[in-house]
Motif scaffolding. Structure first.
Motif, short mmCIF file in Angstrom:
data_model
loop_
_atom_site.label_atom_id
_atom_site.label_comp_id
_atom_site.label_asym_id
_atom_site.label_seq_id
_atom_site.Cartn_x
_atom_site.Cartn_y
_atom_site.Cartn_z
N SER A 36 -7.07 8.19 33.59
CA SER A 36 -6.19 9.34 33.30
C SER A 36 -6.32 9.78 31.85
O SER A 36 -5.33 10.02 31.15
CB SER A 36 -4.73 8.99 33.63
N GLU A 37 -7.56 9.92 31.39
CA GLU A 37 -7.81 10.31 29.99
C GLU A 37 -7.68 11.83 29.85
O GLU A 37 -8.25 12.59 30.64
CB GLU A 37 -9.19 9.84 29.56
N SER A 38 -6.97 12.26 28.82
CA SER A 38 -6.78 13.69 28.61
C SER A 38 -6.35 13.95 27.18
O SER A 38 -6.08 13.01 26.42
CB SER A 38 -5.72 14.24 29.58
N MET A 39 -6.30 15.22 26.82
CA MET A 39 -5.77 15.67 25.54
C MET A 39 -4.83 16.84 25.81
O MET A 39 -4.95 17.53 26.82
CB MET A 39 -6.89 16.13 24.61
N SER A 40 -3.90 17.07 24.90
CA SER A 40 -2.97 18.19 25.09
C SER A 40 -2.46 18.67 23.74
O SER A 40 -2.50 17.96 22.74
CB SER A 40 -1.79 17.76 25.98
N ARG A 41 -1.96 19.90 23.75
CA ARG A 41 -1.32 20.48 22.57
C ARG A 41 -0.32 21.55 23.05
O ARG A 41 -0.43 22.07 24.18
CB ARG A 41 -2.32 21.13 21.63
N THR A 42 0.62 21.87 22.20
CA THR A 42 1.54 22.97 22.44
C THR A 42 1.62 23.80 21.17
O THR A 42 2.25 23.37 20.20
CB THR A 42 2.94 22.49 22.84
N PRO A 43 0.97 24.95 21.11
CA PRO A 43 1.05 25.79 19.91
C PRO A 43 2.49 26.19 19.60
O PRO A 43 3.32 26.32 20.52
CB PRO A 43 0.20 27.01 20.27
N SER A 44 2.77 26.40 18.32
CA SER A 44 4.14 26.72 17.91
C SER A 44 4.53 28.15 18.25
O SER A 44 5.72 28.47 18.31
CB SER A 44 4.30 26.49 16.41
N ASN A 248 -4.63 8.00 26.51
CA ASN A 248 -5.57 6.99 27.03
C ASN A 248 -6.99 7.20 26.53
O ASN A 248 -7.95 6.74 27.17
CB ASN A 248 -5.54 6.95 28.56
N ILE A 249 -7.15 7.90 25.43
CA ILE A 249 -8.46 8.10 24.81
C ILE A 249 -8.50 7.30 23.52
O ILE A 249 -7.58 7.37 22.70
CB ILE A 249 -8.72 9.59 24.55
N ALA A 250 -9.57 6.52 23.34
CA ALA A 250 -9.72 5.68 22.16
C ALA A 250 -11.07 5.92 21.51
O ALA A 250 -11.90 6.69 22.02
CB ALA A 250 -9.57 4.20 22.56
N ALA A 251 -11.30 5.25 20.39
CA ALA A 251 -12.55 5.44 19.64
C ALA A 251 -13.78 5.15 20.49
O ALA A 251 -14.84 5.75 20.30
CB ALA A 251 -12.55 4.57 18.39
N VAL A 252 -13.63 4.23 21.46
CA VAL A 252 -14.76 3.87 22.31
C VAL A 252 -15.21 5.04 23.18
O VAL A 252 -16.32 5.05 23.72
CB VAL A 252 -14.41 2.64 23.17
#
Length: 314
Positions: A36-44, A248-252
């Protein structure tokens, strides 16, 4: 007559090999759906809701009925947006449902697990001609054949640069349809509908579509540039904007497999594999999942060898 192309032919048509260019991409990020690796953001705040461009280089490691590599989706609230693959075809939607206004799906299938695809989606809903409101390009060439082509209405607002939670590796609030593969040079341009030549070019010697330096582009209010070069912060926005948070994202998960340094991985297409396997960690690991047995089993790599001297690590 049946013809089997050699590796040189494949490289010219499918970006399969590494190409020495004036601009080298150093890193990518591996996405593993089982984790379940992902990235997210919420612009202001909102950016330009009518005009924007997305550009990304992808190497797929799993073929599934549907997976999305970016998007936002807040239950049944419209508008929303999703960009990914559905039935191995590029799928872009700005409303709920394939048949809805704002849903576009190619006829062409994208099933190459050995090469990087460069995908550009350029939007401008102020355009009077419907087909000019969303343009999709793959490896520098515009897609013109669609099974579904329900373009947004003129002057529709899109969510791509909106002040809403947005996800990479899948749509924002869903655990299904996670992306499996490598992602490199992910760029969002707020306020401009750009051509693919802003992000890549055809190599004069090989004819292969290759990346260009994008650091001098104007990214706009909610634009971004993910170069994945900071292993401690893979969601870093190199354009200076709002970073993406990692889940769940790391340097590896940082990789050196890129559009200009394409590695051999395991070919995950069932057509080539004898046995039942899964292929985690960017298709660099093999797990037998059918309980073993005495039968002959094998898997193949994504880059073929037909002459010359080669070095391999396993």
């Amino acid at each position: 007559i049946w013809l089997k192309p050699n590796m040189e032919t494949l490289q010219r048509t499918a970006n399969s090999g590494s190409v020495s260019t004036g601009y080298d991409v150093d890193n990518s990020c591996k996405f593993e759906p089982d984790n379940s690796e992902s990235m997210s953001r919420t612009p202001s705040g909102n950016g330009n809701l009518k005009t924007c461009t997305l550009s990304v280089w992808l190497k797929i490691t799993e073929l599934k009925n549907g997976f999305y590599f970016t998007g936002d989706y807040s239950g049944d609230a419209d508008p929303w947006f999703i960009l990914g693959f559905l039935s191995n075809q590029i799928y872009f939607s700005t409303t709920a449902g394939v048949s809805s206004n704002g849903a576009i799906q190619t006829n062409r299938l994208f099933r190459d697990t050995s090469a990087y695809y460069h995908i550009v989606v350029a939007c401008d809903t102020t355009q009077g001609t419907a087909a000019n409101r969303v343009k999709i390009y793959v490896n520098g060439v515009q897609e013109t054949s669609f099974g579904t082509a329900n373009y947004p209405d003129q002057n529709d607002d899109l969510d791509i640069m909106a002040a809403k939670a947005q996800g990479i590796g899948g749509y924002n609030d869903g655990t299904d349809y996670r992306y499996a593969g490598y992602m490199s040079e992910f760029v969002g341009i707020d306020g401009q509908q750009l051509a693919p030549t802003s992000f890549g070019e055809f190599d004069d010697d090989t004819g292969i579509w290759i990346p260009k330096d994008v650091s001098d582009l104007t990214f706009g209010t909610n634009g971004f540039y993910l170069d994945f070069e900071d292993a401690s912060n893979l969601g870093n926005d190199a354009s200076g904007g709002t970073d993406f948070s990692e889940t769940n994202i790391a340097a590896v998960d940082q990789a050196t497999d890129t559009p200009t340094n394409n590695f051999a991985t395991i070919n995950t297409l069932p057509l080539y594999n004898q046995g039942t396997f899964s292929f985690p960690n960017g298709a660099t690991e093999i797990k037998r999942s059918d309980g073993g047995g005495d039968g002959f089993t094998c898997v193949f790599s994504t880059i073929a060898v037909n002459k010359g001297k080669w070095y391999a690590e396993m």
